[in-house]
Structures are given as structure tokens and as C-alpha cells.
Design a protein around this motif. Sequence first.
Motif, PDB file in Angstrom:
ATOM      1  N   ASP A   1       0.817  -1.209   0.000  1.00  0.00           N
ATOM      2  CA  ASP A   1       0.000   0.000   0.000  1.00  0.00           C
ATOM      3  C   ASP A   1       0.854   1.265   0.000  1.00  0.00           C
ATOM      4  O   ASP A   1       0.352   2.350   0.255  1.00  0.00           O
TER       5      ASP A   1
ATOM      6  N   HIS B   1       2.322   2.942  -2.437  1.00  0.00           N
ATOM      7  CA  HIS B   1       2.484   3.460  -3.801  1.00  0.00           C
ATOM      8  C   HIS B   1       3.612   2.751  -4.526  1.00  0.00           C
ATOM      9  O   HIS B   1       4.611   3.356  -4.928  1.00  0.00           O
TER      10      HIS B   1
ATOM     11  N   GLU C   1       2.437  -2.618  -8.828  1.00  0.00           N
ATOM     12  CA  GLU C   1       1.618  -3.224  -7.779  1.00  0.00           C
ATOM     13  C   GLU C   1       0.709  -4.329  -8.345  1.00  0.00           C
ATOM     14  O   GLU C   1       0.574  -5.391  -7.752  1.00  0.00           O
TER      15      GLU C   1
ATOM     16  N   ARG D   1       0.646  -8.131  -7.016  1.00  0.00           N
ATOM     17  CA  ARG D   1      -0.588  -8.698  -6.464  1.00  0.00           C
ATOM     18  C   ARG D   1      -0.972  -9.993  -7.170  1.00  0.00           C
ATOM     19  O   ARG D   1      -1.344 -10.982  -6.535  1.00  0.00           O
TER      20      ARG D   1
ATOM     21  N   LEU E   1      -5.723  -5.613   1.897  1.00  0.00           N
ATOM     22  CA  LEU E   1      -5.459  -4.502   0.991  1.00  0.00           C
ATOM     23  C   LEU E   1      -6.776  -3.770   0.676  1.00  0.00           C
ATOM     24  O   LEU E   1      -6.830  -2.545   0.669  1.00  0.00           O
ATOM     25  N   ALA E   2      -7.847  -4.558   0.455  1.00  0.00           N
ATOM     26  CA  ALA E   2      -9.143  -3.931   0.210  1.00  0.00           C
ATOM     27  C   ALA E   2      -9.572  -3.113   1.431  1.00  0.00           C
ATOM     28  O   ALA E   2     -10.109  -2.009   1.295  1.00  0.00           O
TER      29      ALA E   2
ATOM     30  N   ARG F   1      -7.594   0.150   1.532  1.00  0.00           N
ATOM     31  CA  ARG F   1      -8.027   1.123   0.525  1.00  0.00           C
ATOM     32  C   ARG F   1      -9.321   1.803   0.935  1.00  0.00           C
ATOM     33  O   ARG F   1      -9.682   2.856   0.416  1.00  0.00           O
TER      34      ARG F   1
ATOM     35  N   SER G   1      -8.458   8.643   3.877  1.00  0.00           N
ATOM     36  CA  SER G   1      -7.079   9.124   3.858  1.00  0.00           C
ATOM     37  C   SER G   1      -6.933  10.487   4.547  1.00  0.00           C
ATOM     38  O   SER G   1      -5.850  10.841   5.007  1.00  0.00           O
TER      39      SER G   1
END
Lengths: 283, 298
Positions: free
Chosen positions: B101, B103, B107, B111, B183-184, B187, B191
Motif C-alpha cells: 500500500d 504506492h 503493484e 498482487r 489490501l481492500a 483502501r 485518507s
Amino acid sequence: MTLRPARILLYAILGLFCLYYLLPLYVMLVNSVKPLQEITSGGMMELPQVWTLAPWHNAWSQAQVGVEATGLKPYFLNSLLMVVPAVTIATVLGALNGYVLTKWRFRGDTILFGLMLFGCFIPFQIVLIPMARSLGFLNLSGTVGGLIFVHVVYGISFSTLYFRNYYSAFPTELVRAAEIDGAGFFTIFWRILVPNSGPIAVVCVIWLFTNIWNDFLFGASFSDFSSQPMTVALNNLVQSSTGEKEYNVHFAGAIMAALPTLFVYIVAGRFFVRGLMSGSVKG
Amino acid sequence: MAAHPAPSARARLRVLLPRLVLSPSLALVAFFVYGFIAFTTYLSFSDSKMLPSYGWVGFQNYETLFSLRMWDIAVTNLAIFGILYIVICSFLGLMLAILLDQHIRAEGFIRTVYLYPMALSFIVTGVAWKWFLDPGIGLEAVMHDWGWTSFEFRWIKDRDMAIYTIVIAAVWQTSGFVMATFLAGLRGIDSEMLKAARVDGAGTFAVYRRIVIPQLRPAFLSAFVVLAHMAIKSYDLVVALTNGGPGNATAVPSTFMYSYTFTRNQMGIGAASAEIMLLTIAAVIIPYLWSELKEDKR
């Protein structure tokens, strides 16, 4: 842009894990195109000195799997014959169920759905004994038809889950408006819901395809030599204790068993991931 | 009511048809899930041996089951395997998700690589790891060939260590999926909140420990539920990797059930063991389904 040490470390760790996940695939691939004695002499990690497709040929059409030396080909076909109808039927039923459970709700429907959903999670050991007897009763013992039936029965829970979650976000007003305009139950489903079901149908098909293709327990319990799926045949090939162990043939066979699902994952990985995520009920 | 027969028939059809469409599936589930559970439950209290038989013996099968050494081994193995599998997968998954995660370039590729094992059959995974861990041709032989002649790694042949090889292969297969789950979750975190925390002077580590990880609770929960029920159901991998051996060293409840029911002709005991598996999974799944579906009720 220059990389700070922390970034370099970060990429190094991520790269290392790429190697870790790729290692077994590498082992399978290189050793499936290598003569046997290069493996047994300790060269498992090396590229082949002599490249050969003989192990693939052998695994596909010559290896001793069951009673006869047929290779894995007939079992690959069994798996295909099993997976295509099972996925189709379970998906269609799931779509209809999801439609009813979200657009034609009635008292107690959530409880019924919950009861269906529990079917996704049961350990299948609990149904093995009665299912073996029921298949005998239905005259489906040891047939591909029997396996299709079993996979449809235990696939419905998943497909219903997918379609219910997806259709619950679909505007119910559209359905009611169509009803007022005189459209019936099936017309609404066919003309309004189905054309908008593309993404979830893909997710559902991929999930069912992967699960049914990869199934071992039902295949091992309910099939005989004429109807065994690929996973069972591969396991028989590898576990058979007669003669010299032909590791290169085993690896070639393992890749054959993996190819269909790997192919699906690589061309439609996005949908595959979404299917996995919906394992958490609400999706 | 009889005065308006036409609309009433239509209205009744409108109510009945959806239920009619749902009913075949409900009937299948009622019979093949709940009916079969009831049948197996009955068998677990019966004197069934090679074939189902209906003589009632009370809790005798359960008493025998709990006194069997092989069942003891199977349960202990499941505990070792289940705990290590869940803990290692969760830890690896969370760590990889956090690292991914940041950046990262490529990616998507990374994944894909982390997750592809999930598409494979456990039989394929079992074959790959079985030969890779085999001392005769796998890791140990390779190390010897490369000159490290004192290297020894023969867990798969070792009664005490073989269960850990199953952990290794299972973690390899599933940790990518746990990574994707986390990861989901990452996200989905706001932020702005993280930026605010940074402005207030919180370090990266503190941000993750205090803000990010607590917000991943739903992801932890679904990862736990999926991993726990996969651990209890795992059968194929054990069959392909060790076939329950050496001896009975890697027996788990699922292999126990199969062998007692179909090869040792102790169907009553096999049914009792399936019952224990079901109850264990139900203890995890039912509270989860209940809490997930509760808000949906009208």
C-alpha cells in the motif's frame, strides 16, 4: 527519482516474496521438461540440460493412472464434462434465487437465505454417507452425472449469495415500474435483471468453475475409474507406488490440472478477486 | 372476495410465483444439507459399521471416538495446524498488504503473483510441495548438490515435524488471499484522517498501530472466518502432501472421518467425527452469519 534506502528495502522484501510464491511454479515448470535422471541427481532447481516434452506427452496420453495406461486425458475430459453443466445450472438457479430474495421479498426470507448460506460452510464430511446412498438410489453412483448433481446442490448456496448481494443494490423501483406496466415475473427478470447481471455472472462462474474443477473430496468419494475428475487422477498418478517415481511426469500432470483455473485467473483476475472477497457474506 | 375472481387470481400468482421459483432450491438445501445433517447425526448414535444401521447405541460412538489415540492425534494436529495457519496467514497477509500500500510501482503484477496460488487445486499444491520438500530430490538434495553437504531438511519424513510441512504449503496457498482482503480494507480507510494524524506529528508506525489496524477489524473478522473454516475442512492438501503419514502422524479430523467411515468400516464413529467437525465450524460461522444478516431483517 532516487530511491531512499527504506524504499530499496521495501522493494527487496516485496521481490523476495514474489520469488517465494513463484518458486513452486518454477519447480513444476522446469522439472516437467527435464529427463528424470537430471531431477534424481539433485538438479531440481536447475534449468534442464536436455529439454524434452516427453513428460508432457507421457502424462497426457500414456501414464498409468487407473487400470489402463491412458494418461490424464480422459480425466481432464471428465472434469470438463462435469464442470460446464454444473456451473451453468448452479448459476442460473442462483440468479433466480437472488432475484426472488431481493425483488419479491416475503416474510421470513432473510432466515431462509441464512439457512441456505450455512450450506456454503458445512464440512462436506457431514453429507458424505447419506449422499453416497442417495446417488445409489438415483442410479447416479460413479457417474459424471452424479458429480454434476452433487456440485449443483452444494453450489447453489454460493451462487444465491452472489446474486442476492448484487441484486440488492439494483433499484427495486425499476422492477415495480415494469410491473405496473404489466410485465410479469419472468419478463422482468429476463428483460431488466439479466441484461444488467454481466459482472456478477462472471464472478459467480469463475468462483464455481474454480471450486468445482479443484474439488477432490466429492470426486474421490463418488466416482469410479470411468468418471474420475482430474484432481483424483493426478493424486492417483502421484501416489501410485508401483515402479519408479517419474517426478517429471507428475509435475507435467500437475500443471495440466492447474492450467484451466490458472488461465481463468490470468485473463479475469479482477473478477476472481471479487469472488474471493464475497466470501465475507456481504461483498 | 369471490366477486373479483380475476384480479385475485393474478394477485395470488404474483405472491406465489416467486416462492414457487425459489422452492426447488430450498427443497434441495432442506434435503441435502439439513436432512443429511440429521441423517448423519442419527448414524452417529447408531451401531452402523460397514453400512448404515439403525440400532440405537446412545453416546457409545462418541465415547469410543474420544478414547481413540488416532482421534487424539487428529484433533491435536488440527489445533497445531489451525492456529499456525491462521496466525501466520494473517500476519503475512497484513504485512504484505501494508507494504504493497506504499504506492508501489508494478503493484498489479505483484498482487497477481501473490494471489495466483489461490487458483490452484490443493492437490496441485500438494504435489509441488511434496517433491520440493522430499529429502531425496527436493531442497535437501539441491543443497547437497550445491555443496552444503551437512544441510538437512526432512520434516516431511519426520513424525513430529510433518504437520508443519502442511502449514508451509497451506500458508503458501492462502496468504495471498488474506493480503488481498487486508489490501481492500486499507483502501477503504479515509485518507484525510491519516493526513490529519500525520500533521499532528504521529509517525508512520504509530499511525498504523493506532489508526489503521484498529479500522481493519472487519477485514480481520472475514479473514478469520474464511481461514478457520478452511482449516477445519482441509482434506485435499493433507491427502496430496503426506496422505496422513508418516504413519498417522498428520491425520486430521477430515482424514480420520474418511478412513473410519470408508476403509475401516466404523461408520458410526466416522459419523460422530463428522458431527464434531460440523459443531466446531458452526460455533464459528453461526455467530458470524447472525451478525452479518441481522441488520438486513425487515
